[in-house]
Design a protein around this motif. Structure first.
Motif, PDB file in Angstrom:
ATOM      1  N   GLU A 249       0.843  -1.200   0.000  1.00 59.10           N
ATOM      2  CA  GLU A 249       0.000   0.000   0.000  1.00 59.10           C
ATOM      3  C   GLU A 249       0.883   1.257   0.000  1.00 59.10           C
ATOM      4  O   GLU A 249       1.966   1.276   0.574  1.00 59.10           O
ATOM      5  N   VAL A 250       0.373   2.287  -0.660  1.00 55.50           N
ATOM      6  CA  VAL A 250       1.013   3.607  -0.633  1.00 55.50           C
ATOM      7  C   VAL A 250      -0.073   4.630  -0.331  1.00 55.50           C
ATOM      8  O   VAL A 250      -1.080   4.701  -1.031  1.00 55.50           O
ATOM      9  N   HIS A 251       0.110   5.405   0.727  1.00 53.31           N
ATOM     10  CA  HIS A 251      -0.834   6.486   1.015  1.00 53.31           C
ATOM     11  C   HIS A 251      -0.049   7.717   1.492  1.00 53.31           C
ATOM     12  O   HIS A 251       1.170   7.680   1.607  1.00 53.31           O
ATOM     13  N   ASP A 252      -0.783   8.794   1.751  1.00 57.59           N
ATOM     14  CA  ASP A 252      -0.132  10.076   2.072  1.00 57.59           C
ATOM     15  C   ASP A 252       0.944  10.409   1.034  1.00 57.59           C
ATOM     16  O   ASP A 252       2.026  10.908   1.370  1.00 57.59           O
ATOM     17  N   LEU A 253       0.622  10.122  -0.222  1.00 58.66           N
ATOM     18  CA  LEU A 253       1.555  10.422  -1.310  1.00 58.66           C
ATOM     19  C   LEU A 253       1.400  11.891  -1.715  1.00 58.66           C
ATOM     20  O   LEU A 253       0.320  12.331  -2.090  1.00 58.66           O
ATOM     21  N   SER A 266       6.844  12.816  -0.997  1.00 56.76           N
ATOM     22  CA  SER A 266       6.834  12.108   0.282  1.00 56.76           C
ATOM     23  C   SER A 266       5.693  11.099   0.245  1.00 56.76           C
ATOM     24  O   SER A 266       4.719  11.279  -0.487  1.00 56.76           O
ATOM     25  N   ALA A 267       5.828  10.026   1.015  1.00 60.55           N
ATOM     26  CA  ALA A 267       4.791   8.990   1.020  1.00 60.55           C
ATOM     27  C   ALA A 267       4.979   8.061   2.210  1.00 60.55           C
ATOM     28  O   ALA A 267       6.082   7.947   2.766  1.00 60.55           O
ATOM     29  N   HIS A 268       3.886   7.425   2.582  1.00 58.96           N
ATOM     30  CA  HIS A 268       3.912   6.363   3.589  1.00 58.96           C
ATOM     31  C   HIS A 268       3.691   5.057   2.833  1.00 58.96           C
ATOM     32  O   HIS A 268       2.678   4.893   2.156  1.00 58.96           O
ATOM     33  N   VAL A 269       4.644   4.159   2.945  1.00 53.79           N
ATOM     34  CA  VAL A 269       4.619   2.914   2.179  1.00 53.79           C
ATOM     35  C   VAL A 269       4.531   1.722   3.130  1.00 53.79           C
ATOM     36  O   VAL A 269       5.279   1.641   4.107  1.00 53.79           O
ATOM     37  N   LEU A 270       3.624   0.793   2.822  1.00 56.28           N
ATOM     38  CA  LEU A 270       3.509  -0.450   3.586  1.00 56.28           C
ATOM     39  C   LEU A 270       3.997  -1.601   2.717  1.00 56.28           C
ATOM     40  O   LEU A 270       3.627  -1.701   1.542  1.00 56.28           O
ATOM     41  N   VAL A 271       4.836  -2.459   3.312  1.00 57.45           N
ATOM     42  CA  VAL A 271       5.362  -3.603   2.570  1.00 57.45           C
ATOM     43  C   VAL A 271       4.947  -4.889   3.278  1.00 57.45           C
ATOM     44  O   VAL A 271       4.578  -4.886   4.457  1.00 57.45           O
ATOM     45  N   ALA A 272       5.017  -5.997   2.547  1.00 52.38           N
ATOM     46  CA  ALA A 272       4.581  -7.277   3.094  1.00 52.38           C
ATOM     47  C   ALA A 272       5.479  -7.711   4.247  1.00 52.38           C
ATOM     48  O   ALA A 272       6.672  -7.395   4.289  1.00 52.38           O
ATOM     49  N   GLU A 273       4.865  -8.440   5.188  1.00 50.52           N
ATOM     50  CA  GLU A 273       5.613  -8.954   6.339  1.00 50.52           C
ATOM     51  C   GLU A 273       6.762  -9.845   5.872  1.00 50.52           C
ATOM     52  O   GLU A 273       6.648 -10.578   4.892  1.00 50.52           O
ATOM     53  N   GLY A 274       7.874  -9.736   6.568  1.00 55.57           N
ATOM     54  CA  GLY A 274       9.003 -10.601   6.288  1.00 55.57           C
ATOM     55  C   GLY A 274       9.971 -10.066   5.255  1.00 55.57           C
ATOM     56  O   GLY A 274      11.007 -10.673   5.025  1.00 55.57           O
ATOM     57  N   ALA A 316      -5.669   8.955   6.010  1.00 55.90           N
ATOM     58  CA  ALA A 316      -4.637   9.267   5.019  1.00 55.90           C
ATOM     59  C   ALA A 316      -5.070  10.455   4.163  1.00 55.90           C
ATOM     60  O   ALA A 316      -6.235  10.603   3.814  1.00 55.90           O
ATOM     61  N   HIS A 317      -4.101  11.312   3.840  1.00 57.32           N
ATOM     62  CA  HIS A 317      -4.376  12.451   2.980  1.00 57.32           C
ATOM     63  C   HIS A 317      -4.325  12.009   1.524  1.00 57.32           C
ATOM     64  O   HIS A 317      -3.318  11.503   1.065  1.00 57.32           O
ATOM     65  N   GLY A 318      -5.425  12.222   0.814  1.00 56.22           N
ATOM     66  CA  GLY A 318      -5.457  11.868  -0.597  1.00 56.22           C
ATOM     67  C   GLY A 318      -5.803  10.409  -0.809  1.00 56.22           C
ATOM     68  O   GLY A 318      -6.230   9.691   0.095  1.00 56.22           O
ATOM     69  N   GLU A 319      -5.590   9.968  -2.033  1.00 53.25           N
ATOM     70  CA  GLU A 319      -5.983   8.613  -2.428  1.00 53.25           C
ATOM     71  C   GLU A 319      -5.075   7.566  -1.798  1.00 53.25           C
ATOM     72  O   GLU A 319      -3.867   7.774  -1.644  1.00 53.25           O
ATOM     73  N   VAL A 320      -5.673   6.425  -1.429  1.00 53.02           N
ATOM     74  CA  VAL A 320      -4.921   5.288  -0.904  1.00 53.02           C
ATOM     75  C   VAL A 320      -4.717   4.300  -2.044  1.00 53.02           C
ATOM     76  O   VAL A 320      -5.673   3.857  -2.674  1.00 53.02           O
TER      77      VAL A 320
END
Length: 338
Positions: A249-253, A266-274, A316-320
């Motif tokens: 996931e990418v949000h707050d882009l 700038s962005a907040h990025v979520l990556v898979a566990e492990g 989150a600001h903007g589109e997720v």
């Protein structure tokens, strides 16, 4: 529970040094070029005011007033270049880089205000045409073309990717068009006695000023409103980043311009566990730099807890942006062996 890896602000090669925005040699060259153009403009402007009043020509007075704004525009550009070169300090974490955008917006607004005034005056003179001395108008217009060609050539050699320099250039370029129109009007008056040609020339120049002014105000306004650069579509960029291996996931882009030619993201990025967050962050920075010239990026990268992706950031600001498929834990997708 997410694994926080903090924020990173480095170049694509991982270095933490400056981004190389601008060079002292280029700035010094721009100053010399702008100063040379300023000297030409001021010298001729004084002569044109005298001749314009003697000839009773609105076109010449219009040109002289426009040249005054040219001189102010170049002076503002020089001041903005000097201020923008100052290092960040105190509360000004970007320094004074946006002073250049203030200068560009001021140039645009003055063009618009002058255009409105000259349209009004031109209409009045079309209705009640005064006596115009065609010979003086023609000679002054021809000399003005030469002066403005030199000034335009000087500024065209400066860094026009800067909206500040482009604002000064647009002023000078419009003045060149004005002198061409003025010389033609003087020739028509001299040969035919049709004095309304002077007002028509002023009207044409005013329309050109409106066009240039609207462009400068629009572009500077986009930077002040922190809109994305026109060459970058944030929605497409978010989808592109989510297509990278391991990104869930990418949000707050956010994508914006600090000043002309200095985009940032700038962005907040979520990556898979492990998976290795740091390696994926480096890969994202490479994509931003190589494909979109976004070398100034600040990324917060965390692990997405399984089954709780939607709950990670509810405001989150903007589109997720989310990956079509969630990547299962496995080998690091950025490793050479992958």
């Amino acid at each position: 529970m997410s694994a926080g890896h903090g924020a990173a602000d480095v170049t694509a090669d991982g270095a933490g040094h400056g981004h190389g925005h601008g060079h002292a040699v280029s700035v010094d060259a721009d100053r010399k070029l702008l100063s040379g153009a300023l000297a030409l403009i001021v010298g001729f402007m004084i002569a044109e005011v005298i001749v314009g009043l003697a000839a009773g020509s609105l076109a010449l007075v219009t040109d002289a007033a426009h040249m005054l704004t040219d001189a102010i525009a170049i002076a503002l550009a020089l001041l903005a270049i000097r201020l923008a070169a100052k290092p960040p300090r105190g509360g000004f974490t970007y320094g004074f880089k946006r002073v250049e955008i203030l200068s560009a917006q001021a140039n645009g607004i003055t063009l618009l205000l002058l255009a409105v005034y000259f349209v009004y005056e031109a209409v009045n003179r079309l209705i009640h045409p005064p006596e115009v001395k065609g010979a003086l108008v023609l000679i002054t217009g021809l000399v003005g073309i030469v002066v403005n060609l030199l000034a335009t050539w000087l500024i065209s050699k400066a860094n026009r990717s800067s909206l500040n320099v482009e604002g000064a250039f647009q002023h000078i370029l419009n003045d060149l068009f004005a002198f061409i129109a003025t010389a033609l009007a003087g020739l028509v008056v001299l040969l035919t006695g049709f004095t309304r040609a002077d007002a028509i020339a002023a009207f044409v120049v005013a329309v050109l000023m409106l066009k240039a002014g609207i462009g400068l105000v629009r572009e500077s306004g986009r930077i002040f409103l922190e809109a994305a650069p026109t060459a970058i579509d944030p929605q497409a960029l978010g989808a592109e980043l989510c297509a990278l291996d391991g990104v869930v996931e990418v949000h707050d882009l956010h994508v914006w311009q600090i000043t002309s030619g200095e985009p940032a993201a700038s962005a907040h990025v979520l990556v898979a566990e492990g998976l290795d967050c740091h390696q994926i962050r480096i890969r994202i920075e490479q994509v931003l730099a190589e494909r979109h010239h976004l070398t100034h990026s600040t990324l917060q990268v965390d692990h997405a807890s399984e089954g709780r992706v939607e709950e990670h950031c509810s405001d989150a600001h903007g589109e997720v942006h989310r990956s079509v498929t969630t990547v299962a834990p496995g080998p690091d997708p950025t490793s050479p062996a992958h």
